[in-house]
Enzyme design. Structure first.
Site, PDB file in Angstrom:
ATOM      1  N   ARG A 226      -5.482  -6.597  -7.383  1.00 21.46           N
ATOM      2  CA  ARG A 226      -5.623  -5.753  -8.576  1.00 21.46           C
ATOM      3  C   ARG A 226      -5.360  -6.608  -9.817  1.00 21.46           C
ATOM      4  NH1 ARG A 226      -4.618  -0.197  -6.648  1.00 21.46           N
ATOM      5  NH2 ARG A 226      -6.700   0.637  -6.813  1.00 21.46           N
TER       6      ARG A 226
ATOM      7  N   GLN B  38     -11.594  -6.694 -11.171  1.00 22.07           N
ATOM      8  CA  GLN B  38     -11.761  -5.247 -11.355  1.00 22.07           C
ATOM      9  C   GLN B  38     -13.115  -4.733 -10.868  1.00 22.07           C
ATOM     10  OE1 GLN B  38     -10.692  -4.449 -15.411  1.00 22.07           O
ATOM     11  NE2 GLN B  38      -8.783  -3.472 -14.823  1.00 22.07           N
TER      12      GLN B  38
ATOM     13  N   ASP C  12     -13.183  -4.031  -7.107  1.00 20.09           N
ATOM     14  CA  ASP C  12     -12.073  -3.229  -6.608  1.00 20.09           C
ATOM     15  C   ASP C  12     -12.568  -1.906  -6.012  1.00 20.09           C
ATOM     16  OD1 ASP C  12      -9.804  -1.742  -6.235  1.00 20.09           O
ATOM     17  OD2 ASP C  12      -8.987  -2.069  -8.234  1.00 20.09           O
TER      18      ASP C  12
ATOM     19  N   SER D 265     -10.286   1.308  -6.369  1.00 16.71           N
ATOM     20  CA  SER D 265     -10.372   2.010  -7.654  1.00 16.71           C
ATOM     21  C   SER D 265     -11.689   2.761  -7.783  1.00 16.71           C
ATOM     22  CB  SER D 265     -10.264   1.020  -8.818  1.00 16.71           C
ATOM     23  OG  SER D 265      -8.958   0.519  -8.888  1.00 16.71           O
TER      24      SER D 265
ATOM     25  N   TYR E  27       2.146  -0.899  -8.454  1.00 19.96           N
ATOM     26  CA  TYR E  27       2.260   0.110  -7.396  1.00 19.96           C
ATOM     27  C   TYR E  27       3.646   0.733  -7.398  1.00 19.96           C
ATOM     28  CZ  TYR E  27      -2.064  -1.457  -5.214  1.00 19.96           C
ATOM     29  OH  TYR E  27      -3.370  -1.748  -4.950  1.00 19.96           O
TER      30      TYR E  27
HETATM   31  P1  NAD Z   1      -1.762   4.525  -5.242  1.00 20.56           P
HETATM   32  O1  NAD Z   1      -2.997   5.159  -4.702  1.00 20.56           O
HETATM   33  O2  NAD Z   1      -1.035   3.533  -4.410  1.00 20.56           O
HETATM   34  O3  NAD Z   1      -0.720   5.699  -5.605  1.00 20.56           O
HETATM   35  C1  NAD Z   1      -1.093   6.784  -6.405  1.00 20.56           C
HETATM   36  C2  NAD Z   1       0.025   7.139  -7.356  1.00 20.56           C
HETATM   37  O4  NAD Z   1       1.091   7.776  -6.651  1.00 20.56           O
HETATM   38  C3  NAD Z   1       0.647   5.965  -8.085  1.00 20.56           C
HETATM   39  O5  NAD Z   1       0.473   6.130  -9.484  1.00 20.56           O
HETATM   40  C4  NAD Z   1       2.115   6.023  -7.680  1.00 20.56           C
HETATM   41  O6  NAD Z   1       2.989   5.626  -8.714  1.00 20.56           O
HETATM   42  C5  NAD Z   1       2.269   7.483  -7.345  1.00 20.56           C
HETATM   43  N1  NAD Z   1       3.466   7.822  -6.539  1.00 20.56           N
HETATM   44  C6  NAD Z   1       3.979   7.156  -5.472  1.00 20.56           C
HETATM   45  N2  NAD Z   1       5.104   7.781  -5.041  1.00 20.56           N
HETATM   46  C7  NAD Z   1       5.290   8.874  -5.830  1.00 20.56           C
HETATM   47  C8  NAD Z   1       6.255   9.913  -5.878  1.00 20.56           C
HETATM   48  N3  NAD Z   1       7.296   9.958  -5.029  1.00 20.56           N
HETATM   49  N4  NAD Z   1       6.135  10.854  -6.849  1.00 20.56           N
HETATM   50  C9  NAD Z   1       5.113  10.820  -7.710  1.00 20.56           C
HETATM   51  N5  NAD Z   1       4.161   9.869  -7.728  1.00 20.56           N
HETATM   52  C10 NAD Z   1       4.252   8.899  -6.790  1.00 20.56           C
HETATM   53  O7  NAD Z   1      -2.019   3.903  -6.662  1.00 20.56           O
HETATM   54  P2  NAD Z   1      -3.384   3.413  -7.344  1.00 20.56           P
HETATM   55  O8  NAD Z   1      -4.082   4.580  -7.897  1.00 20.56           O
HETATM   56  O9  NAD Z   1      -4.110   2.572  -6.376  1.00 20.56           O
HETATM   57  O10 NAD Z   1      -2.853   2.545  -8.572  1.00 20.56           O
HETATM   58  C11 NAD Z   1      -1.677   1.751  -8.455  1.00 20.56           C
HETATM   59  C12 NAD Z   1      -1.474   0.869  -9.646  1.00 20.56           C
HETATM   60  O11 NAD Z   1      -2.457  -0.157  -9.665  1.00 20.56           O
HETATM   61  C13 NAD Z   1      -1.543   1.552 -10.994  1.00 20.56           C
HETATM   62  O12 NAD Z   1      -0.516   1.000 -11.781  1.00 20.56           O
HETATM   63  C14 NAD Z   1      -2.863   1.125 -11.540  1.00 20.56           C
HETATM   64  O13 NAD Z   1      -2.896   1.106 -12.949  1.00 20.56           O
HETATM   65  C15 NAD Z   1      -2.957  -0.274 -10.983  1.00 20.56           C
HETATM   66  N6  NAD Z   1      -4.341  -0.727 -10.913  1.00 20.56           N
HETATM   67  C16 NAD Z   1      -4.650  -1.943 -11.482  1.00 20.56           C
HETATM   68  C17 NAD Z   1      -5.950  -2.417 -11.427  1.00 20.56           C
HETATM   69  C18 NAD Z   1      -6.318  -3.752 -12.026  1.00 20.56           C
HETATM   70  O14 NAD Z   1      -5.600  -4.265 -12.813  1.00 20.56           O
HETATM   71  N7  NAD Z   1      -7.430  -4.326 -11.622  1.00 20.56           N
HETATM   72  C19 NAD Z   1      -6.926  -1.664 -10.793  1.00 20.56           C
HETATM   73  C20 NAD Z   1      -6.567  -0.443 -10.225  1.00 20.56           C
HETATM   74  C21 NAD Z   1      -5.266   0.015 -10.278  1.00 20.56           C
END
Ligand code: NAD
Length: 392
Positions: free
Chosen positions: A126, A131, A134, A137, A233
């Protein structure tokens, strides 16, 4: 180099790894593209459309004879279909797709034994420059949208406020638990449909993103300072934290018409955020969409791919929402795959550029062995002593 697109075999999977629009640029870049007959039909793309884009249509056996094989689901991600495909693998072939390397390391190990080079697209780092590759996403985004539509279809109310001659209807209250990629899109979709939206995430950094979409961020008096791991994460928080969280969330959940659950911890069982007792406090007719059902569920009682009604509350546990919108999810997936492939080719494929972060992080197997440290660990294998051999 010849690459071939497989027809997906996993039950209910309607996506395809390349759409016709993605074929042209690959052919132009010097690759030969083959597509298994009928591969795009479930997503709305005919064999003729692929032919017109410059691909040849081939049988499954011919597809597996290509230098590179592209799929949405391969190895551990394609269920029973893997048994038949395993015997089609050719030493030296390159497989690219989602293969559930951490959940099903055994299937990746079998691919390694066949001498293939396996790249897992779930492991694309990530980072900004990756991006456009990905897949987590691109697919989670559409899944978040779809989850809200599912809920809206089942809910015995409409989402927006409506003032009519026959009276005023109040907007539905939608609560989104977990505001990562899927959650943020669920928030945006529910807002567009006119619902009153609030959201909660264990990572405090998300508050601003939730508010920028016009939703209310639910603040709970919990110590969340250590909730974010590297890469943005969430970290697993311990049962005491989750028990407190559930107690505090109880009132907000009870007051919601729709709860969309998206909370995940990478590589672990999903945290339980909504208990049976919390469901019992919700109004009859309310709907919960548990997008974490496949990983154990955020909601007690949710069942993968089933609709369960508890105390008048409908709980849905869809496990493959992206497959329900296959034209668009395939379009995005194809862009991810084509960009990834172009990146590897530029880096020297079939030689492996192990000094490149994207190549190294996604490479699961090559040279007859599992080479990804985390996948080896999940498979119960010791760390590799020497760096992975460079081969194609
Ligand atoms: P994910 O699918 O792993 O999790 C979904 C969400 O659930 C997350 O926001 C997490 O904080 C939340 N969560 C976990 N436990 C929880 C709890 N007990 N109560 C409430 N919420 C809870 O996450 P994702 O959607 O794959 O994204 C993870 C991170 O990666 C984010 O910070 C996102 O911005 C980042 N990201 C970065 C890039 C990049 O830079 N290329 C691309 C995609 C995502």
């Amino acid at each position: 180099m010849k690459v071939a697109v497989l027809k997906e075999t996993f039950p209910g999977e309607r996506r395809v790894a390349l759409v016709p629009a993605a074929v042209g640029p690959l052919v132009k870049s010097g690759l030969e593209v083959a597509v298994e007959a009928g591969a795009g039909v479930a997503a709305g793309f005919s064999d003729d459309a692929y032919r017109a884009a410059g691909a040849t249509i081939v049988s499954r056996d011919e597809a597996f004879a290509a230098d590179g094989v592209l799929a949405v689901r391969i190895c551990g991600a394609c269920g029973d279909g893997w048994c038949a495909d395993r015997d089609r693998l050719r030493p030296g072939a390159i497989l690219i797709g989602m293969c559930d390397p951490l959940g099903e390391p055994g299937a990746c190990s079998e691919a390694a034994d066949k001498g293939v080079t396996l790249f897992a697209l779930e492991l694309v780092p990530r980072i900004t420059r990756a991006q456009s590759m990905d897949v987590l996403s691109s697919q989670a985004n559409i899944a978040g949208y779809r989850a809200v539509l599912l809920a809206a279809n089942v809910l015995p109310r409409i989402l927006p406020m409506m003032t009519t001659a026959a009276g005023t209807l109040t907007p539905a209250k939608v609560l989104v638990l977990g505001a990562g990629v899927a959650g943020l899109q669920a928030i945006a979709t529910a807002k567009r449909l006119g619902a009153q939206v609030s959201a909660y995430d264990v990572r405090p950094a998300v508050k601003e993103q939730v508010q920028s979409l016009g939703a209310k961020f639910v603040e709970l008096p919990l110590e969340t300072g250590s909730s974010e791991a590297a890469g943005g994460y969430a970290k697993a928080m311990g049962e005491e934290f989750y028990a407190q969280q559930r107690e505090l969330l109880g009132k907000v959940v009870a007051d919601s018409d729709v709860v969309i659950c998206t909370a995940l911890i990478p590589g672990q069982k999903a945290p339980v955020l909504v208990t049976g007792a919390m469901v019992a406090r919700m109004r009859p007719g309310s709907v919960i969409v548990d997008m974490a059902a496949e990983r154990g569920g955020n909601c007690e009682g949710s069942k993968p791919d089933e609709t369960v009604v508890v105390d008048g509350v409908t709980i849905l546990g869809p496990t493959n929402l992206p497959a329900e919108v296959p034209a668009h999810t395939s379009q995005l997936y194809a862009k991810n795959v084509a960009t990834f492939l172009a990146h590897l080719v530029k880096a020297g494929l079939p030689q492996l550029a192990l000094d490149d972060e994207i190549c190294r992080d996604t490479l699961v197997a090559t040279g007859g062995q599992l080479v990804h440290p985390k996948v080896r660990e999940r498979a119960g294998l010791p760390p590799l002593a020497a760096p992975a051999p460079a081969s194609g």
